[in-house]
Design an enzyme around this catalytic site. Structure first.
Site, PDB file in Angstrom:
ATOM      1  CD  GLU A  59      -3.418  -0.704   1.805  1.00 49.73           C
ATOM      2  OE1 GLU A  59      -3.533   0.541   2.366  1.00 49.73           O
ATOM      3  OE2 GLU A  59      -4.448  -1.501   1.703  1.00 49.73           O
ATOM      4  CG  HIS A  83      -2.561  -3.497   7.934  1.00 49.49           C
ATOM      5  ND1 HIS A  83      -2.836  -4.447   7.754  1.00 49.49           N
ATOM      6  CD2 HIS A  83      -3.552  -2.398   7.444  1.00 49.49           C
ATOM      7  CE1 HIS A  83      -3.918  -4.513   6.785  1.00 49.49           C
ATOM      8  NE2 HIS A  83      -4.314  -3.351   6.727  1.00 49.49           N
TER       9      HIS A  83
END
Length: 418
Positions: A49, A272
């Site tokens: 990402e 995350h």
């Protein structure tokens, strides 16, 4: 290579949540991530990402002394978001984009525009060949009604096949990434059973981090309870997986995760949690099995998961064909409506109404046609993966039958003597 060969490998993995204009505090988090990677000096840092190539270039410049080699994997419209930083020279690089990546008309999900992929880099470390893979599979937007479940299983199978066919000359295989699957999910089980990869969280001798190894936790200020769904304590969807071939042994000495905050100043690096694994590779003579490994998976377990995956893909094929059929009927209806409008436009009474309805009718036909093409492509992709699984399942059954024959032979001979 010396018989007492031993190699330590420090690995970092993080889904960075680096979405231009959408992710909070993006520039600050990228700066602090670069500072942390320079401080810790890992052998490999594998990131997901990172959807801003400008941010990758920023990290590359910032990390150039500690990690001389780096690569950004480009795919799709937005990009795969995958990149790697290495202290060691990268010998080979290859990228594979998954056949199925969601639906382009699901604009608010965005996976199709990213071009989800797996990146491979090959490193030679003191004569040892390491294949390191980084990937990011399709997101799960609803646990209760997961419309992408079949596609994610197909991606997991495609990933397993890619690893299987590209790692035949490797001594050690390492896979890091956001699989968007829980440990017991079908796709995750299929990946592990087919490749023989082992989970660092399960295998490690020393774990330090979030409870149950979760990589999305409620303590993280960027995570909402809605994201966690029915798992208020957190979920584990990011992994460090590994294996070694015959003659080598690999084990995870330590595995650490962040716990909802940056190790330095308390602010999260991402939504995350980061994974930090310390792996050791050494020679493993045929008679010796000193490493904490469980050995190859039982064939019955592999057969079971192959069968379950085949069934799941079959359901996905049926659903994709249903949507293709439905949109096919819509196309026919739209074409009939266009013909009717042409007839009305040729007359005098309803010409204005016909002209007014012409544009939305054309839009209906074109939109339905696009959706028809997308779902036909999905049906073919799922069917191809299902056919590969069926072939693998047949071969597995044949192997089991051959393995059983030596045990039957003595019984047959004994029955003939009696």
């Amino acid at each position: 290579m010396k018989p007492n060969f031993s190699l330590r490998l420090k690995v970092f993995n993080l889904n960075c949540w680096d979405i231009p204009y959408l992710s909070k505090h993006r520039a600050d988090r990228m700066k602090r991530l670069g500072d942390f990677l320079n401080l810790e000096s890992f052998d490999l840092a594998l990131l997901e990402e990172v959807w801003s190539e400008q941010d990758f270039q920023y990290l590359r410049q910032k990390l150039s002394l500690t990690y001389p080699d780096a690569h950004y994997f480009r795919s799709g419209i937005i990009g795969s978001g995958l990149c790697v930083f290495s202290r060691h020279p990268i010998q080979e690089i290859i990228q594979h984009v998954y056949t199925l990546n969601g639906y382009p008309y699901m604009v608010y999900h965005g996976d199709w525009f990213c071009g989800k992929a797996v990146g491979l880099l090959v490193l030679h470390l003191n004569g040892l060949v390491l294949n390191a893979y980084v990937t990011h599979l399709h997101a799960e937007y609803s646990r209760q009604k997961d419309i992408y479940r079949a596609q994610r299983v197909a991606q997991a199978w495609e990933l397993a096949q890619f690893i299987h066919h590209t790692s035949k000359s490797a001594d050690v295989v390492l896979l890091c990434g956001d699989l968007n699957m829980h440990p017991r999910d079908l796709g995750c089980c299929l990946l592990r059973e087919w490749t023989g990869l082992r989970d660092a969280y399960v295998e490690t001798q020393d774990f330090q981090g979030s409870e149950d190894g979760c990589t999305m936790v409620p303590r993280n200020c960027y995570v909402s309870q809605q994201d966690l769904g029915p798992f208020p304590l957190g979920i584990r969807i990011d992994y460090v997986l590994y294996k070694a071939v015959s003659g080598f042994c690999i084990y995870c000495k330590t595995l650490k995760t962040t716990t909802g905050c940056d190790p330095q100043n308390g602010t999260p690096l991402s939504d995350h949690e980061a994974l930090m694994a310390t792996l050791y590779v050494k020679h493993s003579p045929p008679q010796e099995d000193a490493c904490p490994a469980h050995g190859p998976p039982q064939r019955s377990a592999l057969t079971s998961v192959l069968r379950e995956a085949w069934t799941e893909l079959g359901l996905g094929v049926a659903q994709a064909r249903w949507w293709a059929s439905f949109t096919g009927y819509v196309i026919v209806l739209g074409l009939f409506l266009l013909v009717l409008l042409c007839v009305l436009a040729a007359g005098e009474g309803a010409r204005e109404v016909a002209i007014l309805l012409w544009t939305p009718s054309v839009g209906l036909v074109l939109g339905a046609g696009a959706v028809y093409i997308f779902h036909m492509q999905e049906a073919k992709g799922l069917h191809q993966a299902q056919a590969e699984l069926q072939h693998a399942l047949r071969r597995e059954r044949e192997t089991q039958d051959l393995d059983a024959e030596p045990h039957r032979a003595p019984l047959d001979a004994a029955s003939e003597q009696s």
